[in-house]
Motif scaffolding. Structure first.
Motif, short mmCIF file in Angstrom:
data_model
loop_
_atom_site.label_atom_id
_atom_site.label_comp_id
_atom_site.label_asym_id
_atom_site.label_seq_id
_atom_site.Cartn_x
_atom_site.Cartn_y
_atom_site.Cartn_z
N GLN A 188 -118.99 -26.87 112.01
CA GLN A 188 -117.58 -27.05 111.69
C GLN A 188 -116.78 -27.33 112.97
N THR A 189 -115.54 -27.74 112.80
CA THR A 189 -114.66 -28.00 113.94
C THR A 189 -114.39 -26.70 114.69
N THR A 190 -114.38 -26.76 116.00
CA THR A 190 -114.17 -25.59 116.85
C THR A 190 -112.97 -25.82 117.77
N PRO A 191 -112.52 -24.80 118.47
CA PRO A 191 -111.46 -25.01 119.46
C PRO A 191 -111.89 -25.95 120.58
N GLU A 192 -113.19 -26.14 120.74
CA GLU A 192 -113.70 -27.04 121.77
C GLU A 192 -113.83 -28.48 121.27
N SER A 193 -113.85 -28.66 119.94
CA SER A 193 -114.04 -30.02 119.39
C SER A 193 -112.84 -30.53 118.62
N ASP A 194 -111.73 -29.79 118.65
CA ASP A 194 -110.57 -30.19 117.84
C ASP A 194 -109.60 -31.12 118.56
N GLY A 195 -110.00 -31.62 119.73
CA GLY A 195 -109.14 -32.53 120.48
C GLY A 195 -107.99 -31.83 121.20
N GLY A 196 -108.12 -30.51 121.36
CA GLY A 196 -107.08 -29.75 122.04
C GLY A 196 -105.90 -29.38 121.17
N ASN A 197 -106.03 -29.58 119.85
CA ASN A 197 -104.90 -29.34 118.95
C ASN A 197 -104.43 -27.89 118.95
N LEU A 198 -105.37 -26.95 118.81
CA LEU A 198 -104.97 -25.54 118.76
C LEU A 198 -104.36 -25.09 120.08
N SER A 199 -104.96 -25.46 121.18
CA SER A 199 -104.42 -25.06 122.48
C SER A 199 -103.02 -25.62 122.70
N ALA A 200 -102.81 -26.89 122.35
CA ALA A 200 -101.49 -27.50 122.52
C ALA A 200 -100.44 -26.79 121.67
N LYS A 201 -100.80 -26.46 120.45
CA LYS A 201 -99.85 -25.77 119.57
C LYS A 201 -99.58 -24.36 120.07
N THR A 202 -100.58 -23.71 120.64
CA THR A 202 -100.39 -22.36 121.17
C THR A 202 -99.48 -22.38 122.38
N VAL A 203 -99.64 -23.37 123.26
CA VAL A 203 -98.75 -23.50 124.42
C VAL A 203 -97.30 -23.68 123.94
N SER A 204 -97.09 -24.56 122.98
CA SER A 204 -95.74 -24.81 122.48
C SER A 204 -95.17 -23.58 121.79
N TYR A 205 -96.01 -22.90 121.03
CA TYR A 205 -95.57 -21.69 120.31
C TYR A 205 -95.08 -20.63 121.29
N GLN A 206 -95.88 -20.35 122.31
CA GLN A 206 -95.51 -19.30 123.26
C GLN A 206 -94.30 -19.72 124.10
N ALA A 207 -94.22 -21.01 124.44
CA ALA A 207 -93.07 -21.49 125.23
C ALA A 207 -91.77 -21.35 124.46
N ALA A 208 -91.85 -21.44 123.12
CA ALA A 208 -90.66 -21.31 122.28
C ALA A 208 -90.29 -19.86 122.02
N GLY A 209 -91.08 -18.93 122.52
CA GLY A 209 -90.74 -17.51 122.39
C GLY A 209 -91.44 -16.78 121.28
N GLY A 210 -92.31 -17.47 120.54
CA GLY A 210 -93.08 -16.80 119.50
C GLY A 210 -92.27 -16.57 118.22
N THR A 211 -92.92 -15.96 117.26
CA THR A 211 -92.30 -15.61 115.98
C THR A 211 -92.37 -14.11 115.79
#
Length: 350
Positions: free
Chosen positions: A323-346
């Motif tokens: 299945q797709t992994t954080p290493e094979s997803d094209g950096g999608n999860l990491s990019a979203k996590t960076v943006s999420y934390q930069a926005a201050g979280g939920t």
């Protein structure tokens, strides 16, 4: 864990864990439990697939877990210290009992010699963790199979007191007593760890199942723990589509999942962790390790709804090796996590 924002994490490699300000990193322990009297102080080929010797055989048993705990505690982001929470999924009943999923696996907890070995293995894990912090996720799928056998877990036999009289003498010889014993052992041997049982969402679209699942989990003893764990799918939707099944999330089915989750947590009185969330995204090409899915994108677009459902963590990971992994997803999860934390979280909804 003294966090006020929705936690983001994954099962991932070291390089991925350092690529974004993740909150949690989890690992599976599976493959088998230790035989009595074997590998108690050193590792060798006789230890087989036991997780206690998944590290270099020259190291003492348990180093694999210790490395996970120390690695997360020493995590950095952009050169600065940013400790992550170490989470562990303990999935050993099926492998340890060497039986099949379902009723046979449930029957195995009434085998005192096996259950004694199993709880000894659990104790070793807890003693390895000791006073460190960790999130412990107990036996995905298993409690759902218990429910299939009998919706009253207090009527499912388990050889609890015979298997572990030193820790479980006061517990009932039932599936409920077994669950309560595992949680009580965490309090005794790993007092700073948090523990949660798995609530299977197999019927989350069925009206009333959230309340029924919550009642079952309460009877099981989940309220003695700190959280519940749910899993929205074990494979990417694109993979399922390739074998003729429609497992895509729609706004309606995603909302139903969150409503089901909230009903369960409201009944038990504990929040939930959404675990092993598929990592596929629209940029994938539906080949091995590159399947499409829409759960990552949907969840990051509806974080307020996630929080309102009393979900406190989103943990992403592949449920199967292709299945797709954080290493094979094209950096999608990491990019979203960076943006999420930069926005201050939920903020977590308490």
């Amino acid at each position: 864990m003294n966090r006020s924002s929705l936690l983001i994490g994954a099962q991932m490699e070291d390089s991925t864990a350092a690529a974004a300000p993740y909150d949690v990193r989890y690992r599976y322990l599976a493959g088998g439990i230790r035989d009595a009297g074997v590998c108690s102080s050193s590792c060798s080929s006789a230890c087989g697939a036991w997780w206690g010797c998944w590290q270099d055989m020259s190291q003492a048993p348990g180093q694999y877990v210790l490395s996970h705990l120390s690695g997360t505690a020493a995590a950095k982001w952009n050169g600065a210290s940013r400790p992550q929470i170490a989470a562990i999924t303990y999935y050993e009943l099926l492998h340890g009992s060497k039986t099949s999923e379902g009723a046979a696996e449930v029957a195995a907890i009434n085998d005192a010699p096996f259950l004694g070995r199993y709880l000894d293995d659990w104790r070793f894990l807890l003693q390895t963790i000791g006073s460190r912090e960790a999130l412990l996720h107990v036996e995905p799928d298993f409690w759902g199979f218990v429910r299939q056998v009998n919706s009253n877990p207090a009527s499912v036999p388990a050889a609890v007191t015979a298997a572990n009289p030193s820790d479980c003498a006061g517990q009932a010889n039932t599936a409920s007593g077994f669950a309560k014993c595992m949680i009580a052992m965490v309090r005794k041997y790993a007092p700073n760890a948090k523990v949660g049982l798995h609530a299977s969402p197999w019927n989350y679209t069925v009206s009333g199942d959230g309340v029924a699942t919550g009642a079952f989990m309460t009877a099981l003893g989940a309220g003695d723990g700190d959280f519940l764990v749910t899993d929205p799918s074990d494979r990417d939707a694109g993979y399922y589509e390739s074998i003729g099944q429609n497992r895509w999330w729609t706004d309606s089915s995603a909302a139903a999942y969150l409503a089901w989750s909230k009903a369960v947590t409201d009944a038990v009185g504990k929040p939930s962790v959404m675990w092993q969330i598929p990592l596929g995204n629209a940029s994938q090409n539906n080949t091995a390790s590159h399947w499409k899915d829409n759960r990552v994108d949907w969840l990051f677009s509806h974080l307020a709804d996630v929080s309102q459902a009393r979900v406190v963590a989103l943990l992403f990971g592949a449920g199967d090796s292709n299945q797709t992994t954080p290493e094979s997803d094209g950096g999608n999860l990491s990019a979203k996590t960076v943006s999420y934390q930069a926005a201050g979280g939920t903020s977590i909804c308490r």
